[in-house]
Design an enzyme around this catalytic site. Sequence first.
Site, PDB file in Angstrom:
ATOM      1  N   GLN A  63       0.815  -1.218   0.000  1.00 12.97           N
ATOM      2  CA  GLN A  63       0.000   0.000   0.000  1.00 12.97           C
ATOM      3  C   GLN A  63       0.844   1.262   0.000  1.00 12.97           C
ATOM      4  O   GLN A  63       0.307   2.369  -0.161  1.00 12.97           O
ATOM      5  CB  GLN A  63      -0.923   0.005   1.220  1.00 12.97           C
ATOM      6  CG  GLN A  63      -0.199   0.146   2.548  1.00 12.97           C
ATOM      7  CD  GLN A  63      -1.121  -0.055   3.733  1.00 12.97           C
ATOM      8  OE1 GLN A  63      -1.476  -1.185   4.071  1.00 12.97           O
ATOM      9  NE2 GLN A  63      -1.513   1.052   4.364  1.00 12.97           N
ATOM     10  N   CYS A  69      -5.065  -0.030   3.873  1.00 16.98           N
ATOM     11  CA  CYS A  69      -4.920  -1.422   4.300  1.00 16.98           C
ATOM     12  C   CYS A  69      -6.238  -2.192   4.245  1.00 16.98           C
ATOM     13  O   CYS A  69      -6.284  -3.338   3.805  1.00 16.98           O
ATOM     14  CB  CYS A  69      -4.332  -1.482   5.706  1.00 16.98           C
ATOM     15  SG  CYS A  69      -5.319  -0.609   6.951  1.00 16.98           S
ATOM     16  N   HIS A 364      -5.511  -1.022  11.739  1.00 19.52           N
ATOM     17  CA  HIS A 364      -4.951  -1.685  10.561  1.00 19.52           C
ATOM     18  C   HIS A 364      -5.783  -2.918  10.240  1.00 19.52           C
ATOM     19  O   HIS A 364      -6.321  -3.575  11.137  1.00 19.52           O
ATOM     20  CB  HIS A 364      -3.501  -2.089  10.847  1.00 19.52           C
ATOM     21  CG  HIS A 364      -2.719  -2.530   9.644  1.00 19.52           C
ATOM     22  ND1 HIS A 364      -2.616  -1.786   8.487  1.00 19.52           N
ATOM     23  CD2 HIS A 364      -1.982  -3.654   9.417  1.00 19.52           C
ATOM     24  CE1 HIS A 364      -1.852  -2.417   7.612  1.00 19.52           C
ATOM     25  NE2 HIS A 364      -1.469  -3.559   8.147  1.00 19.52           N
ATOM     26  N   ASN A 385       0.079  -9.297   5.180  1.00 27.95           N
ATOM     27  CA  ASN A 385       0.065  -7.851   5.353  1.00 27.95           C
ATOM     28  C   ASN A 385       0.100  -7.181   3.978  1.00 27.95           C
ATOM     29  O   ASN A 385       0.166  -7.853   2.943  1.00 27.95           O
ATOM     30  CB  ASN A 385       1.256  -7.412   6.210  1.00 27.95           C
ATOM     31  CG  ASN A 385       1.012  -6.100   6.913  1.00 27.95           C
ATOM     32  OD1 ASN A 385       0.066  -5.375   6.617  1.00 27.95           O
ATOM     33  ND2 ASN A 385       1.874  -5.767   7.850  1.00 27.95           N
TER      34      ASN A 385
END
Length: 444
Positions: A63, A69, A364, A385
Amino acid sequence: MSEITQEQLAAFKKDVDEKPEAAILRGAVTTNGILKAARDNQRAGELTPVFSVDLESSPVANQLQSGRCWMFAALNTMRHDMKAMYGLPGYFELSQSYTFFWDKFEKANYFYNNIVATADKATTDREVSFLLATPQQDGGQWDMIVAIIEKYGVVPQSAFPESQASSHSAEFNRLFNGKLRKDAIALRNLVNDGASQADIDAKIEALNKENYYMLSLTFGEPPLSFDFSFRDKDGEFHREQSMTPQNFFKKYIGWDLSEYISIINAPTEDKPYNQTYDVKMLGSVVGGRDVKHLNLDLDTFKDLAIKQLSAGENVWFGVDMGPKLDRVAGLMDTELYDEDSLFDIDFSLTKAERLDYGDSLMTHAMVLTGVDLVDGQPTKWKVENSWGDKNGHKGYFTMSDEWFDQFTYQVVIKKEYLPEELRDIFESATPKELAPWDPMGALA
């Protein structure tokens, strides 16, 4: 009021001077910082990235310098299904910039509607102050990305690639939020001068026209249709011409998004379990899907995530990504740093205390892609992630089960994995409205 006196300061200093370990610890902390000085390397070594339930991994996305996110996590769960079904190449991604464009556009309109609804209140009113503090931002929640996709569909990244602003959004956000605050002045003045609803609607339309132009120049013009070609897992070539974003989602992803719902674990007294909640003034698409949470106890919350993973489906989830994190090693663990022993202070708070006293909230969103079960109980979790492949194990993080317990607040679960009584509660119970600043309204 209780004043700090010179006598107290002298006593505090004397106490430090009399501790033989203070000088050594001071050297360790001032040279290396708190986290490195408090790090338990043995504990870090125990968190190996090996899991009994491990779904197929794709190269992680990045990102970059943006707060997308939640959007990356949602689109990553969908691209995993696409890749498994069609054998798409490892680098394939859905366009996060496309959904980002429409999210910005819709959030501005959502802001305008809230400004009009609160125009009779002073700018010092808490709700108005809340709106003006951040008219729009990069972050969001699961239901918000669903609202965008249901209205605008999705496209592959090749049809709407990244722009400078989508990957580095701070400059645009500063300018755009300034414009929205100025627009708020005009709208509040219209309402308070007794303008008709038709005049207010016309003004909002004119402001949205300006916003579309600004977004189009900054992010690019979103496609109404596009061509899509790929080779499937059997090597056969396919080409689709003049696909609309909505048809692309329907054909190549095909999820019934109404089946995926937000489950939270908020163990605070104001949020009894087995009840649904919505959040005032939280959303993006006027007329679209509302944010709605079902609050469950921790054991049920975790069990649902495990059921979905065990069935071969990834899980979107939201956490507080600040505490007890080694970003470089990709480790999330409550025992990774022993600050209590370092400073001889008990820093512990319960999960409920952290929420009630402003010490934690969701910051997040990522994707659960695996879990390690020992005798049926989770010990650690595999996390995809969206920070690129330089951190963790090629971008994948390892999260201990203890960290999950303390800092995971939201998972997105398909309704079929819920017991019937919980499905009924979600469908039929009237949600309790939470304040706009409630931690369960935080944007990942």
